[in-house]
Design an enzyme around this catalytic site. Structure first.
Site, PDB file in Angstrom:
ATOM      1  N   ASP A  83       0.803  -1.280  -0.031  1.00 39.68           N
ATOM      2  CA  ASP A  83      -0.081   0.107   0.064  1.00 39.68           C
ATOM      3  C   ASP A  83       0.904   1.238   0.235  1.00 39.68           C
ATOM      4  OD1 ASP A  83      -2.088  -1.715   0.075  1.00 39.68           O
ATOM      5  OD2 ASP A  83      -2.746  -1.158   2.267  1.00 39.68           O
TER       6      ASP A  83
ATOM      7  N   LYS B 208      -6.167  -7.054   0.368  1.00 41.86           N
ATOM      8  CA  LYS B 208      -7.313  -7.688   1.096  1.00 41.86           C
ATOM      9  C   LYS B 208      -7.155  -9.004   1.692  1.00 41.86           C
ATOM     10  CE  LYS B 208     -10.466  -4.740  -1.116  1.00 41.86           C
ATOM     11  NZ  LYS B 208     -10.520  -3.685  -0.309  1.00 41.86           N
TER      12      LYS B 208
ATOM     13  N   ALA C 240      -3.844 -10.606   2.168  1.00 38.29           N
ATOM     14  CA  ALA C 240      -2.933 -10.247   3.312  1.00 38.29           C
ATOM     15  C   ALA C 240      -3.377  -9.580   4.551  1.00 38.29           C
ATOM     16  CB  ALA C 240      -1.765  -9.511   2.691  1.00 38.29           C
ATOM     17  N   ASN C 241      -4.386  -8.813   4.480  1.00 39.11           N
ATOM     18  CA  ASN C 241      -4.886  -8.293   5.687  1.00 39.11           C
ATOM     19  C   ASN C 241      -5.705  -9.155   6.449  1.00 39.11           C
ATOM     20  OD1 ASN C 241      -3.620  -5.822   4.772  1.00 39.11           O
ATOM     21  ND2 ASN C 241      -5.889  -4.864   3.831  1.00 39.11           N
TER      22      ASN C 241
ATOM     23  N   GLY D  86     -23.061  -0.281  11.695  1.00 36.87           N
ATOM     24  CA  GLY D  86     -23.005  -1.676  12.213  1.00 36.87           C
ATOM     25  C   GLY D  86     -22.992  -2.414  11.026  1.00 36.87           C
TER      26      GLY D  86
ATOM     27  N   ASP E 268      -8.160   5.634  10.568  1.00 36.86           N
ATOM     28  CA  ASP E 268      -8.078   5.348   9.233  1.00 36.86           C
ATOM     29  C   ASP E 268      -8.910   3.845   8.853  1.00 36.86           C
ATOM     30  OD1 ASP E 268      -6.966   4.366   6.660  1.00 36.86           O
ATOM     31  OD2 ASP E 268      -5.017   3.968   7.183  1.00 36.86           O
TER      32      ASP E 268
ATOM     33  N   ASP F 261     -11.422  -5.989   6.161  1.00 37.08           N
ATOM     34  CA  ASP F 261     -10.494  -6.977   6.092  1.00 37.08           C
ATOM     35  C   ASP F 261     -10.488  -7.632   7.581  1.00 37.08           C
ATOM     36  OD1 ASP F 261     -10.066  -6.737   3.397  1.00 37.08           O
ATOM     37  OD2 ASP F 261      -8.394  -5.418   4.036  1.00 37.08           O
TER      38      ASP F 261
ATOM     39  N   GLY G 191      -2.948   2.782   8.717  1.00 39.48           N
ATOM     40  CA  GLY G 191      -2.450   1.658   7.961  1.00 39.48           C
ATOM     41  C   GLY G 191      -3.537   0.445   8.061  1.00 39.48           C
TER      42      GLY G 191
HETATM   43  O1  RIB Z   1      -9.076  -3.480   2.083  1.00 41.18           O
HETATM   44  C1  RIB Z   1      -7.915  -2.775   2.089  1.00 41.18           C
HETATM   45  C2  RIB Z   1      -6.996  -3.148   1.292  1.00 41.18           C
HETATM   46  O2  RIB Z   1      -7.515  -2.904  -0.176  1.00 41.18           O
HETATM   47  C3  RIB Z   1      -5.679  -2.304   1.215  1.00 41.18           C
HETATM   48  O3  RIB Z   1      -4.858  -3.018   1.685  1.00 41.18           O
HETATM   49  C4  RIB Z   1      -5.408  -2.242  -0.229  1.00 41.18           C
HETATM   50  O4  RIB Z   1      -4.133  -3.063  -0.720  1.00 41.18           O
HETATM   51  C5  RIB Z   1      -6.493  -2.771  -1.130  1.00 41.18           C
HETATM   52  O5  RIB Z   1      -6.109  -4.103  -1.502  1.00 41.18           O
END
Ligand code: RIB
Length: 296
Positions: free
Chosen positions: A12, A39, A41-42, A215, A236, A242, A277
């Site tokens: 990002d 998404k 990875a998160n 909600g 943020d 995610d 982040g």
């Molecule tokens: O959902 C947030 C993600 O969407 C960010 O981290 C970005 O990489 C996009 O994939």
């Protein structure tokens, strides 16, 4: 519990500004931050923060951002053994503008487009051995369809976070155990039906719609249930969805019934937006437990 995420891995590139530029306009920003994201990875990191075993299945380029992404997974205790590394595409990038506590994102998928059927075949033993599989739509749609069939065949619950949204083939909807759009995505994925309440009733305990600070709503089979969000200072919102999905998968695997699992995930998502982040604010189990009154 063993959770598997099949999805995107991005870096990002975040420009922080007071004012989002209009078309053709240049503005001076306040900060520039490079964060691991994507998404998929998160969602994997949010599961790992809660303490579960999680496999990330995806693809990165043989480049600096790919190496950084793998290092980040290792620090977060996400299993990286089966992540593909490619010379033919760069690691996915997300270009993010963060203004007034909200984001706009452009994703360049790059290596994420190599998460294809051949790759899925090479990792089917991990998928079929999982307690739940999560995916999103930053990998090719054909792969999502193929993955949904594999999960169905092996009787593995399949959680689809349909973001970024496109109209979904009916077979993917049918193969999914849970589908978790936000309020704008739900109108895109079901293009023939604009009435969200009707959709919730058509897909009880399956369609779960997140509404940001309003909600989450789902239908329990009889009535539509609204789970309110916790009140927190918003820094943020990137990665809140995610965090919700990763935590929901965790809670379902933990054996919670769907309402409790949504409540748990909604608290985790609320906590995640208090830091800048996508991954920085994702809570540990202990942090969610401080706000959670339900059974674990
Ligand atoms: O959902 C947030 C993600 O969407 C960010 O981290 C970005 O990489 C996009 O994939």
């Amino acid at each position: 519990m063993k959770i598997c995420v099949v999805g995107s891995i991005n870096m990002d590139l975040v420009a922080v500004t007071d004012y989002r530029p209009a078309q053709g306009e240049t503005v001076l920003g306040k900060d520039f931050i490079v964060n691991p994201g994507g998404k998929g990875a998160n969602q994997a990191v949010s599961v790992a923060r809660l303490g579960a075993e999680v496999f990330m299945l995806g693809c990165v380029g043989n480049d600096h951002y790919g190496i950084n992404s793998i290092e980040n997974f290792n620090n977060e205790k996400v299993n990286t053994e089966y992540i593909k590394r490619t010379d033919t595409n760069n690691t996915g990038i997300a270009h993010i503008v963060l203004a007034n506590n909200d984001n706009s994102i452009i994703v360049i998928p790059g290596a994420n487009n190599e998460v294809n059927e051949d790759y899925i075949d090479s990792v089917t033993h991990i998928i079929s051995d999982s307690d739940i599989v999560l995916t999103q739509l930053e990998i090719p749609m054909d792969t999502v369809l193929y993955l949904s069939r594999i999960c169905k065949k092996h009787n593995v619950p399949f959680l689809l976070n349909p973001a970024p949204a496109v109209c979904l083939p009916q077979e993917i909807i049918d193969n999914s155990t849970y589908i978790t759009p936000n309020e704008s995505e739900v109108k895109i994925i079901f293009q023939n039906e604009k009435n969200t309440d009707k959709l919730l009733r058509d897909y009880p305990n399956k369609l779960i719609v997140t509404l940001g600070d309003k909600g989450v709503v789902f239908c329990d089979g009889e009535k539509i249930v609204n789970i309110p969000s916790i009140k927190v200072p918003v820094v943020d919102t990137t990665g809140a969805g995610d965090t919700f999905n990763g935590s929901l998968a965790w809670a379902i695997c933990k054996g919670m019934e769907i309402k409790s699992a949504i409540e748990f995930a909604n608290i985790a998502a609320g906590l995640s937006i208090t830091k800048i982040g996508a991954q920085k604010g994702m809570p540990t189990l202990k942090e969610v437990q401080e706000k959670w009154n339900g059974p674990l």
